[in-house]
Design an enzyme around this catalytic site. Structure first.
Site, PDB file in Angstrom:
ATOM      1  N   HIS A 152      -1.814 -13.014 -10.593  1.00  0.00           N
ATOM      2  CA  HIS A 152      -2.590 -12.060  -9.787  1.00  0.00           C
ATOM      3  C   HIS A 152      -2.762 -12.571  -8.348  1.00  0.00           C
ATOM      4  CE1 HIS A 152      -6.076  -9.096  -9.395  1.00  0.00           C
ATOM      5  NE2 HIS A 152      -6.322  -9.912  -8.387  1.00  0.00           N
ATOM      6  N   GLU A 153      -3.073 -13.866  -8.208  1.00  0.00           N
ATOM      7  CA  GLU A 153      -3.346 -14.422  -6.875  1.00  0.00           C
ATOM      8  C   GLU A 153      -2.060 -14.581  -6.054  1.00  0.00           C
ATOM      9  OE1 GLU A 153      -6.476 -14.478  -5.882  1.00  0.00           O
ATOM     10  OE2 GLU A 153      -7.029 -13.882  -7.911  1.00  0.00           O
ATOM     11  N   HIS A 210      -1.364 -11.345  -4.600  1.00  0.00           N
ATOM     12  CA  HIS A 210      -2.178 -11.100  -3.397  1.00  0.00           C
ATOM     13  C   HIS A 210      -1.492 -11.668  -2.155  1.00  0.00           C
ATOM     14  CE1 HIS A 210      -5.990  -9.199  -4.193  1.00  0.00           C
ATOM     15  NE2 HIS A 210      -6.293  -9.997  -5.188  1.00  0.00           N
ATOM     16  N   CYS A 221     -10.274  -6.790  -9.808  1.00  0.00           N
ATOM     17  CA  CYS A 221     -10.066  -7.501  -8.545  1.00  0.00           C
ATOM     18  C   CYS A 221     -11.273  -7.287  -7.647  1.00  0.00           C
ATOM     19  CB  CYS A 221      -8.800  -6.964  -7.868  1.00  0.00           C
ATOM     20  SG  CYS A 221      -8.448  -7.727  -6.277  1.00  0.00           S
TER      21      CYS A 221
HETATM   22 NI    NI Z   1      -7.663  -9.788  -6.747  1.00  0.00          NI
END
Ligand code: NI
Length: 178
Positions: free
Chosen positions: A147-148, A151, A105
């Site tokens: 993953h996003e 976030h 990341c």
């Molecule tokens: Ni990331």
């Protein structure tokens, strides 16, 4: 041009739930500027395949994927080599089948880890023109979607990773040379 800094994992903004973008605002100057700044910040990183708005200090539900880096990293990706913009994204389907995949990341330098991710997901979102889109993904793009979206919910991959390790100086240099 203002260059936004990518926030480090200690920054509390990364732990907030990002706020949805009002649809009427997508075409407006503010949102378009944020998207431009995200693309600029991401493109300065050789391994910057995707970025979420909180990573540049904006708590809005937006993430961007670099289609060209994605193509380089995953030959199975047949989409366009341009930037893909996802606003107010929602994962509406995820495969039961999961795989342990390596992940890093831009806000967690220079750590990598193994995270279990669904191998296929379907994402519903709006693009930068305010059009509603639905996109199925497998391979690296499916991993990036998960993953996003994490976030945007204040979650970092290190919260979920089973193993985490730090890259060596040599590995980091190798990456910068690419
Ligand atoms: Ni990331």
């Amino acid at each position: 041009m203002l260059m936004r800094k990518i926030l480090d994992r200690e920054d509390p903004i990364l732990r907030q739930k990002a706020v949805p973008v009002p649809l009427a605002d997508i075409a407006g100057h503010n949102v378009q500027t944020i998207i431009r700044e995200m693309i600029d910040a991401m493109s300065l990183q050789k391994d910057g395949v995707a970025i979420a708005a909180p990573q540049i200090g904006v708590s809005s539900q937006i993430f961007v994927v670099s289609g060209s880096l994605l193509k380089q990293a995953d030959a199975s990706y047949k989409g366009e080599p341009t930037e893909l913009v996802f606003i107010n994204p929602e994962i509406i389907k995820m495969s039961k089948e999961k795989k342990s995949v390596e992940e890093g990341c831009l806000s967690v330098r220079w750590f990598y880890g193994k995270v279990r991710r669904s191998v296929r997901v379907t994402l519903r979102a709006y693009n930068e023109k305010g059009q509603r889109i639905e996109r199925g993904a497998s391979g690296l793009l499916a991993q990036i979607f998960q993953h996003e979206v994490d976030h945007l919910n204040g979650i970092l991959f290190t919260d979920k990773a089973k193993e985490v390790w730090q890259m060596t100086t040599e590995e980091i240099e190798e990456l910068q040379r690419k």
